[in-house]
Write an enzyme that holds these catalytic residues in place. Structure first.
Site, PDB file in Angstrom:
ATOM      1  N   THR A 152     -15.293-104.745-115.374  1.00 56.91           N
ATOM      2  CA  THR A 152     -15.850-105.606-114.450  1.00 56.91           C
ATOM      3  C   THR A 152     -15.592-104.972-112.941  1.00 56.91           C
ATOM      4  O   THR A 152     -14.612-104.835-112.632  1.00 56.91           O
ATOM      5  CB  THR A 152     -14.801-106.898-114.617  1.00 56.91           C
ATOM      6  OG1 THR A 152     -15.504-107.298-115.952  1.00 56.91           O
ATOM      7  CG2 THR A 152     -15.592-108.125-113.561  1.00 56.91           C
ATOM      8  N   HIS A 183     -17.441-109.447-126.995  1.00 56.29           N
ATOM      9  CA  HIS A 183     -16.090-109.313-126.493  1.00 56.29           C
ATOM     10  C   HIS A 183     -14.972-110.220-127.278  1.00 56.29           C
ATOM     11  O   HIS A 183     -15.260-111.574-126.777  1.00 56.29           O
ATOM     12  CB  HIS A 183     -16.188-109.583-124.882  1.00 56.29           C
ATOM     13  CG  HIS A 183     -14.898-109.120-124.115  1.00 56.29           C
ATOM     14  ND1 HIS A 183     -13.683-109.079-124.585  1.00 56.29           N
ATOM     15  CD2 HIS A 183     -14.603-109.129-122.800  1.00 56.29           C
ATOM     16  CE1 HIS A 183     -12.759-108.479-123.548  1.00 56.29           C
ATOM     17  NE2 HIS A 183     -13.368-108.777-122.455  1.00 56.29           N
ATOM     18  N   ASN A 200      -4.612-112.416-119.665  1.00 57.88           N
ATOM     19  CA  ASN A 200      -5.011-113.750-119.590  1.00 57.88           C
ATOM     20  C   ASN A 200      -4.105-114.984-120.405  1.00 57.88           C
ATOM     21  O   ASN A 200      -4.839-115.731-121.135  1.00 57.88           O
ATOM     22  CB  ASN A 200      -6.504-113.832-120.079  1.00 57.88           C
ATOM     23  CG  ASN A 200      -7.409-113.199-118.842  1.00 57.88           C
ATOM     24  OD1 ASN A 200      -6.993-113.443-117.623  1.00 57.88           O
ATOM     25  ND2 ASN A 200      -8.243-112.172-119.446  1.00 57.88           N
ATOM     26  N   ARG A 260     -10.542 -96.730-116.177  1.00 57.03           N
ATOM     27  CA  ARG A 260     -10.697 -96.729-114.992  1.00 57.03           C
ATOM     28  C   ARG A 260     -10.892 -95.283-114.513  1.00 57.03           C
ATOM     29  O   ARG A 260     -11.251 -95.167-113.436  1.00 57.03           O
ATOM     30  CB  ARG A 260      -9.326 -97.459-114.379  1.00 57.03           C
ATOM     31  CG  ARG A 260      -9.360 -98.948-114.519  1.00 57.03           C
ATOM     32  CD  ARG A 260      -8.223 -99.579-113.677  1.00 57.03           C
ATOM     33  NE  ARG A 260      -8.219-100.995-113.588  1.00 57.03           N
ATOM     34  CZ  ARG A 260      -7.395-101.762-112.832  1.00 57.03           C
ATOM     35  NH1 ARG A 260      -6.424-101.215-112.155  1.00 57.03           N
ATOM     36  NH2 ARG A 260      -7.554-102.810-112.862  1.00 57.03           N
TER      37      ARG A 260
END
Length: 372
Positions: free
Chosen positions: A25, A181, A241, A331
């Site tokens: 994201t 997802h 989360n 990343r």
């Protein structure tokens, strides 16, 4: 023995290498629309000779209700389908493959991002101890998620159809497939885990019931676009989360056995804590990822087995030797658009600028240099 740089067939996808770019994201899609900047970004990473054999997009909301972060893209209306076409064209022009990650965030949202300022939705009305990203004057701000309301069982078929429609829209936009997802504490994962699912109906309680919503979503998508163009992402033990379950091993072994007959392109597994320690665990014992893969294979699952989290070249090669098929890098692909070439040469690797990860313009997005 296979290497990262060998080809592989993943369902209907013939991939030139076993290097995948994981979903990342970046909050650079104002109005939930893909744009020319994104076409450049993905195109920079699309040549399988230097970048990824498979690109998985940043997570894309399947509906306005499914959105939980500022300036993330969507795929629920015609304008969004049209906006994604230059992105898929840019990837295919480089000889690459790209799938769209389909996303409903569930309770990981904020009222300011929801239709009419409504509360986010979830399996149960339990607020997540988590934050989301809003943009203020173009800069990312991390704020507490809003308290959710519990979904009525009568609402679930409509959300399943949102997933089906989103998958069809992704194919119409030129994607080679989709990834569902089902990880990192978002809606499907919220249904799976007993830390967030305390329902007493057919979608709560037993493992079989908690996995019911996932099964309905996957059945709808594979019926729409075919299993060979469908992947799924799972994260058995991540606390991302505020995700938690006290018995992750039997839960996720049940899940992969349920997935096995669908003829999926791949199963994408985050090992440990997403973006954190690989040895992180929940439950009474360390999670056995080899047993998870064996459960999938023993149930007839033929899809490629994709692994993710903290991989370098040596660890990737060992994982392939141990039975994995594809390795996803996250990343490292942000700072190194030609990560494949750098892995093959053993470096050097650009340094990630964390200040530019979320929101902003070209800086930290399009300006990382490739090898000369």
């Amino acid at each position: 023995m296979s290497t990262l740089f060998d080809p592989i067939q993943a369902g209907d996808l013939q991939l030139a290498t076993r290097i995948a770019m994981a979903p990342l994201t970046r909050n650079r899609a104002p109005g939930a629309l893909a744009n020319t900047r994104m076409a450049t970004y993905y195109g920079q990473r699309a040549n399988p000779a230097t970048g990824a054999g498979l690109i998985i997009t940043e997570a894309c909301a399947i509906s306005h209700q499914g959105q939980g972060y500022a300036d993330v893209p969507g795929i629920w209306r015609a304008e969004q389908v049209a906006a994604w076409k230059p992105v898929t064209d840019a990837v295919h022009a480089q000889g690459g493959h790209i799938v769209m990650q389909l996303w409903h965030v569930g309770r990981i949202s904020h009222t300011s991002l929801q239709p009419g300022g409504a509360a986010p939705v979830a399996p149960s009305a339990i607020a997540a101890k988590a934050k989301t990203v809003l943009l203020v004057d173009g800069k990312a701000q991390f704020v507490e998620t809003s308290a959710p309301r519990a979904l009525a069982s009568s609402e679930l078929p409509g959300i399943v159809q949102d997933y089906r429609r989103a998958a069809a829209n992704a194919i119409a936009a030129g994607f080679d497939g989709v990834e569902v997802h089902a990880a990192n504490g978002y809606l499907i994962d919220q249904f799976l885990r007993n830390g967030s699912n305390q329902r007493s109906d057919a979608y709560g309680g037993s493992i079989d019931n908690r996995a019911r919503f996932l099964g309905e979503v996957m059945q709808a998508i594979t019926a729409e676009i075919g299993g060979g163009r469908t992947g799924i992402r799972l994260s058995p033990v991540t606390p991302a989360n505020d995700a938690s379950d006290d018995q992750p091993q039997p839960l996720f072994e049940h899940v992969v056995k349920q997935l096995a007959p669908l003829g999926l392109a791949y199963v994408h597994v985050i090992e440990g804590s997403t973006g954190g320690p690989r040895d992180f665990n929940q439950g009474p014992a360390p999670f056995d990822y080899a047993a998870l893969r064996q459960a999938y294979r023993s149930a007839g699952g033929q899809g490629a087995w994709m692994v993710n989290n903290g991989y370098d070249l040596a660890l990737a090669q060992q994982s392939l030797a141990d039975g994995a098929d594809i390795v996803a890098f996250g990343r490292p692909f942000i700072a190194n658009p030609d990560l494949g070439a750098r892995l093959k040469k053993g470096g050097p690797f650009n340094t990630l600028d964390r200040a530019t990860l979320y929101g902003g313009g070209d800086a930290g997005y399009l300006d990382y240099p490739a090898l000369g």
